[in-house]
Design a protein around this motif. Sequence first.
Motif, mmCIF file in Angstrom:
data_model
loop_
_atom_site.group_PDB
_atom_site.id
_atom_site.type_symbol
_atom_site.label_atom_id
_atom_site.label_comp_id
_atom_site.label_asym_id
_atom_site.label_seq_id
_atom_site.Cartn_x
_atom_site.Cartn_y
_atom_site.Cartn_z
ATOM 1 N N LEU A 33 30.275 -2.206 15.452
ATOM 2 C CA LEU A 33 31.108 -1.243 15.291
ATOM 3 C C LEU A 33 32.707 -1.407 15.402
ATOM 4 N N GLY A 34 33.554 -0.961 14.728
ATOM 5 C CA GLY A 34 35.068 -1.114 14.893
ATOM 6 C C GLY A 34 35.339 -0.384 16.317
ATOM 7 N N GLN A 49 39.073 0.416 11.575
ATOM 8 C CA GLN A 49 37.724 0.074 12.345
ATOM 9 C C GLN A 49 37.072 -1.323 11.786
ATOM 10 N N ALA A 50 37.632 -1.403 10.500
ATOM 11 C CA ALA A 50 36.863 -2.647 10.026
ATOM 12 C C ALA A 50 37.608 -3.929 10.580
ATOM 13 N N LYS A 51 38.926 -3.919 10.870
ATOM 14 C CA LYS A 51 39.538 -4.759 11.338
ATOM 15 C C LYS A 51 39.106 -5.200 12.895
ATOM 16 N N GLN A 52 38.824 -4.126 13.750
ATOM 17 C CA GLN A 52 38.182 -4.086 14.932
ATOM 18 C C GLN A 52 36.748 -4.685 14.853
ATOM 19 N N ASN A 88 37.968 -3.948 2.166
ATOM 20 C CA ASN A 88 38.064 -5.217 1.329
ATOM 21 C C ASN A 88 39.401 -5.975 1.483
ATOM 22 N N GLU A 89 40.438 -4.971 1.805
ATOM 23 C CA GLU A 89 41.731 -5.839 2.110
ATOM 24 C C GLU A 89 41.695 -6.329 3.507
ATOM 25 N N VAL A 90 41.320 -5.839 4.505
ATOM 26 C CA VAL A 90 41.156 -6.157 5.719
ATOM 27 C C VAL A 90 40.390 -7.284 5.951
ATOM 28 N N TYR A 91 38.944 -7.134 5.310
ATOM 29 C CA TYR A 91 38.092 -8.229 5.260
ATOM 30 C C TYR A 91 38.767 -9.515 4.732
ATOM 31 N N ALA A 92 39.379 -9.556 3.465
ATOM 32 C CA ALA A 92 40.076 -10.812 3.042
ATOM 33 C C ALA A 92 40.838 -11.516 3.839
ATOM 34 N N SER A 93 41.561 -10.756 4.993
ATOM 35 C CA SER A 93 42.480 -11.366 5.963
ATOM 36 C C SER A 93 41.310 -12.132 7.050
#
Length: 124
Positions: A33-34, A49-52, A88-93
């Motif tokens: 979880l984020g 939350q995706a970043k975390q 998707n933007e966070v994921y790509a980083s």
Amino acid sequence: MKKAIHTEQAPQAIGPYSQAVQVGNLLFTSGQLGMDPVNNIFPATTAEQAKQSLENVKAIVETAGGTMSDIIKTTVFLKDMNDFASVNEVYASFFEQPYPARSAVEVARLPKDALVEIEVIVQL
């Protein structure tokens, strides 16, 4: 033989499961979880939350001796597929080519009413 992987740098399991399990040179994480592992608080947005969540994944993978480039498969669970682009933007980083294989699914509900959960398979 399977080996449980544990780190204080990711949220603790909220049930009878391991943060990750290593079998040979493969590592399987539980869904992350984020949630911030220090204060157990969720950021407000799905992107945050995706970043975390990915930071939590990274901590577990690194504890097992791997890197994010060792991830071969991810599964992203979203509360709302309308948030796919921001996630998707966070994921790509977090990833470089060749990217891991990925599935992304919308789910009715996630633990603790999270907005996103991510699990990975890693080849160490």
